[in-house]
Design a protein around this motif. Sequence first.
Motif, PDB file in Angstrom:
ATOM      1  N   PRO A 479       0.799  -1.231   0.000  1.00 29.84           N
ATOM      2  CA  PRO A 479       0.000   0.000   0.000  1.00 29.84           C
ATOM      3  C   PRO A 479       0.827   1.275   0.000  1.00 29.84           C
ATOM      4  N   ASN A 480       2.143   1.170  -0.092  1.00 32.36           N
ATOM      5  CA  ASN A 480       2.998   2.349   0.003  1.00 32.36           C
ATOM      6  C   ASN A 480       3.640   2.673  -1.340  1.00 32.36           C
ATOM      7  N   SER A 481       4.294   3.839  -1.385  1.00 34.29           N
ATOM      8  CA  SER A 481       4.978   4.271  -2.605  1.00 34.29           C
ATOM      9  C   SER A 481       6.252   3.464  -2.798  1.00 34.29           C
ATOM     10  N   GLY A 482       6.958   3.723  -3.897  1.00 34.35           N
ATOM     11  CA  GLY A 482       8.190   3.005  -4.183  1.00 34.35           C
ATOM     12  C   GLY A 482       9.256   3.219  -3.124  1.00 34.35           C
ATOM     13  N   ASN A 483      10.345   2.440  -3.238  1.00 35.03           N
ATOM     14  CA  ASN A 483      11.452   2.500  -2.270  1.00 35.03           C
ATOM     15  C   ASN A 483      11.002   2.131  -0.848  1.00 35.03           C
ATOM     16  N   THR A 484       9.965   1.310  -0.772  1.00 37.85           N
ATOM     17  CA  THR A 484       9.514   0.807   0.534  1.00 37.85           C
ATOM     18  C   THR A 484       9.935  -0.650   0.662  1.00 37.85           C
ATOM     19  N   ASN A 485      10.570  -0.966   1.754  1.00 33.75           N
ATOM     20  CA  ASN A 485      11.015  -2.337   1.995  1.00 33.75           C
ATOM     21  C   ASN A 485      10.012  -3.038   2.911  1.00 33.75           C
ATOM     22  N   TYR A 486       9.685  -4.289   2.561  1.00 33.55           N
ATOM     23  CA  TYR A 486       8.740  -5.074   3.349  1.00 33.55           C
ATOM     24  C   TYR A 486       9.486  -6.251   3.974  1.00 33.55           C
ATOM     25  N   SER A 487       9.488  -6.295   5.309  1.00 34.25           N
ATOM     26  CA  SER A 487      10.196  -7.348   6.047  1.00 34.25           C
ATOM     27  C   SER A 487       9.179  -8.325   6.630  1.00 34.25           C
ATOM     28  N   VAL A 488       9.337  -9.597   6.278  1.00 32.14           N
ATOM     29  CA  VAL A 488       8.439 -10.656   6.739  1.00 32.14           C
ATOM     30  C   VAL A 488       9.155 -11.455   7.824  1.00 32.14           C
ATOM     31  N   THR A 489       8.525 -11.605   8.984  1.00 32.03           N
ATOM     32  CA  THR A 489       9.118 -12.346  10.103  1.00 32.03           C
ATOM     33  C   THR A 489       8.208 -13.501  10.493  1.00 32.03           C
ATOM     34  N   ALA A 490       8.800 -14.708  10.531  1.00 31.67           N
ATOM     35  CA  ALA A 490       8.092 -15.891  11.037  1.00 31.67           C
ATOM     36  C   ALA A 490       8.686 -16.215  12.397  1.00 31.67           C
ATOM     37  N   LYS A 491       7.898 -16.060  13.446  1.00 29.87           N
ATOM     38  CA  LYS A 491       8.380 -16.234  14.813  1.00 29.87           C
ATOM     39  C   LYS A 491       7.860 -17.549  15.379  1.00 29.87           C
ATOM     40  N   GLY A 492       8.811 -18.434  15.764  1.00 29.37           N
ATOM     41  CA  GLY A 492       8.460 -19.692  16.405  1.00 29.37           C
ATOM     42  C   GLY A 492       8.791 -19.667  17.877  1.00 29.37           C
ATOM     43  N   GLN A 493       8.613 -20.824  18.536  1.00 28.13           N
ATOM     44  CA  GLN A 493       8.890 -20.883  19.970  1.00 28.13           C
ATOM     45  C   GLN A 493      10.377 -20.766  20.259  1.00 28.13           C
ATOM     46  N   ALA A 495      12.906 -20.099  17.483  1.00 25.96           N
ATOM     47  CA  ALA A 495      13.699 -19.429  16.448  1.00 25.96           C
ATOM     48  C   ALA A 495      12.772 -18.554  15.622  1.00 25.96           C
ATOM     49  N   ARG A 496      13.404 -17.686  14.843  1.00 26.42           N
ATOM     50  CA  ARG A 496      12.641 -16.857  13.927  1.00 26.42           C
ATOM     51  C   ARG A 496      13.342 -16.812  12.579  1.00 26.42           C
ATOM     52  N   HIS A 497      12.565 -16.626  11.496  1.00 19.76           N
ATOM     53  CA  HIS A 497      13.098 -16.561  10.140  1.00 19.76           C
ATOM     54  C   HIS A 497      12.599 -15.266   9.507  1.00 19.76           C
ATOM     55  N   ILE A 498      13.455 -14.641   8.713  1.00 12.36           N
ATOM     56  CA  ILE A 498      13.149 -13.321   8.155  1.00 12.36           C
ATOM     57  C   ILE A 498      13.489 -13.324   6.667  1.00 12.36           C
ATOM     58  N   CYS A 499      12.621 -12.715   5.869  1.00 11.96           N
ATOM     59  CA  CYS A 499      12.950 -12.401   4.474  1.00 11.96           C
ATOM     60  C   CYS A 499      12.393 -11.013   4.184  1.00 11.96           C
ATOM     61  N   SER A 500      12.908 -10.368   3.170  1.00 14.37           N
ATOM     62  CA  SER A 500      12.456  -9.006   2.853  1.00 14.37           C
ATOM     63  C   SER A 500      12.554  -8.774   1.356  1.00 14.37           C
ATOM     64  N   SER A 501      11.746  -7.843   0.863  1.00 19.19           N
ATOM     65  CA  SER A 501      11.766  -7.462  -0.553  1.00 19.19           C
ATOM     66  C   SER A 501      11.002  -6.159  -0.689  1.00 19.19           C
ATOM     67  N   GLN A 502      11.034  -5.611  -1.902  1.00 18.85           N
ATOM     68  CA  GLN A 502      10.243  -4.423  -2.214  1.00 18.85           C
ATOM     69  C   GLN A 502       9.065  -4.775  -3.118  1.00 18.85           C
ATOM     70  N   SER A 503       8.871  -6.091  -3.351  1.00 18.02           N
ATOM     71  CA  SER A 503       7.763  -6.535  -4.185  1.00 18.02           C
ATOM     72  C   SER A 503       6.623  -7.023  -3.292  1.00 18.02           C
ATOM     73  N   THR A 504       5.713  -7.765  -3.888  1.00 21.51           N
ATOM     74  CA  THR A 504       4.525  -8.211  -3.156  1.00 21.51           C
ATOM     75  C   THR A 504       4.717  -9.549  -2.457  1.00 21.51           C
TER      76      THR A 504
END
Length: 727
Positions: A479-493, A495-504
């Motif tokens: 929902p934001n303008s360009g040059n916005t980074n989206y960080s996805v976090t999967a949090k477990g009991q 450990a946690r895993h992270i990925c990021s991109s500027q796409s959908t």
Amino acid sequence: MRWAVLPGASHYRVTASTGLYSTFSLFNRDTVIGSLIVPFPNTVYTMQVDAMDDDLNVIINRGTVEALTAPEIPDIEAAYSKQSGSITVEFTEEIGAVRYILRAVSDVGDLFMETEVIESPGTVQGLLPYTDYTLTVMSVNTGGRSQPSYPVTQTTVVLAPVLETRSDSNNSIVVTWLPVEHAVLYTLDIIGLDSETRLKRNTTEPNTTFEDLEAGTQYCIKGTAWDQEGRPGDHMTVCQITRPPTPDQVDILQASGRSVGISVFWLFVLGADSYVAMSSTGQNCTATVDSYCIISPMDCGQNLSITVIAQNAAGPSAPSNSEEFVTSPCPPSPIWVEEPMVGKCRVSWDSVPMADFYIAYVKRDDGAESQWNTTGTTSDFDCPCGYTYLSTVFAYNPSGSSLEGEVLVSTETLEIMWSPVRGAQLYETTAVQPEEVIHCNDTAAVCALSGLSCDTLYSVITKLTQSSSTAIRVHHTVPNSGNTNYSVTAKGQTARHICSSQSTSCELTELPCGTTYEVMVVASNAIGQSLPGFTVPLETSPCCPSSLDVVQLTQAMSNVTWSPGKAARSFVAALTSPRGHAKCHTMDTWCLMGCITCGTNYTVNLEAISSTGHSANCSYHGFSSNACCPTNIKLYRLASKSIRVSWRSAGLHETQAHMVDVYGTDSNYTCTAAPSANSCDVLDVVCGDVYTVVVAPVDQFGDKVSFCPHRVYAGTSQVYGANVSRP
């Protein structure tokens, strides 16, 4: 005293003198060293050497020197051993002595030890335990050392017992040790840290148990061995904590969140390092700092028993009293709406286990809303045409309400809503009718199917998809303008895993099997960071069992066993070959497979399935069934008390070697037939007996098939077997 030889000298006179005393000794011409006995210890003497002729006339004075005699010989007043490797000696200190030499001599191994000390008492180190030593003391000054004192004999004490401790309950400590050589008694002293407990116990056994102790308390135990002379030996001290008390006042609440879970609370107990809450389903949770933990995910509509244990280095406590708890009901499903007559609708659902009552909501698209509280499974409402109606049903029990199940009814639109499923990344909904198929794909747990025909029955199907067993692709809005980074976090009991991109979307990788996560997305740019999006539950595929084993029980039946797999609740085991296959579906870690073909190679596969329907396909080493047992077994009488056993090979392995075993009342016989042979001769058989005959294939390692059937034959002096004929 030493001197040089003088040519022509026949004797040498050595004189020792003080201001008031003088003495001498004569030595022959070949002597160059000599000594004098003088009466005064620790005294300076003037020593003179004169060379003399045969008539004892002095030829020449060889010179004078001064010498100091050694100190007086000390007396040993006492000798004792307080440690197994040393003896302490008390002795008289002599005038002029600057140090003393303690000497210990043992007949065991000819041990000889000397130790220098500057005063009394002195200790000789490096000795053997419980060994007799002869002790002497010599005084020393610059003139030399005295003669040894009168000897004294003393024995070193015994070693300390090497203590091993454990706590089998929260009020006891067990102490064990190996017997100490020459020890006749042991003394154990126990002291409680931060406690008033102080006990002493004597025993002749190499073990003892201290009881009536305080739970979760650190105790230090000192062990001492005594010899037969009544002397204590070395001591050893170890510390041991008792097991913690049983946790008390256990309370259980339904945990808030999108997935079903329970929060277990308890009171802290003394000496506990961690706590484990265990459920009757085998799930548990652990806490080290907090006095609660959450067991999640739990299945809805379950009647559970919960216990809590405390743990420390000594082990777990006894479990708390079992607390019963019923989780909130499962969402009513399926839910459907019927219109028995025009303008009169009925919402219906299947009954839900553990539900006490239901509340059904119907909301019209103009804002009008109605609700009904019922213990049944239907609710009627007015439904004038031209409106869209959203119907929601919740099930209730004392733990709370279920998640919702919803269905939308109108003349041309159907809206389907469902509970989010862990691990689902995409939902595909299909409305099927003989003349048309309508699809709806979305990442949300709701879908609206529009353009449907009025008064038509549709079959609605929802599918869940996931990238792979270890990778999940997360889709999100941008929902934001360009040059916005989206960080996805999967949090477990853990450990946690992270990925990021500027796409959908972006992909989370290396996710372990059998694990649950909560996934959220945060947007950020040069100005700052957004609030996190809504959390979505995620579940990876269950883990494959680490081991699987196939054991053939009979010619047509095998037992397949495997180890548990994390998060797997049920399993589908399959044995497959070109000649057929066998399959079973079970919640156990074993199953019996029938219809197995002998002498056949099978591929072995196992599908692990979680409680939410996620699955993992697991492959293992192949399995080869045993060769087929032969058929048509016959016996023939030969000459010289011999019989011939013949058979017909079965299955694909007609060139298989076979072993024949003949068991009688008094004698047993064995013969082995080469590959391709179909008979074997047994020699020197005793007639007039009843024999059991077994013919079994033998593999390349010499092992024979163990489950081939046996045949019983009776023989006389003329004939063997039933329906026997000559070859």
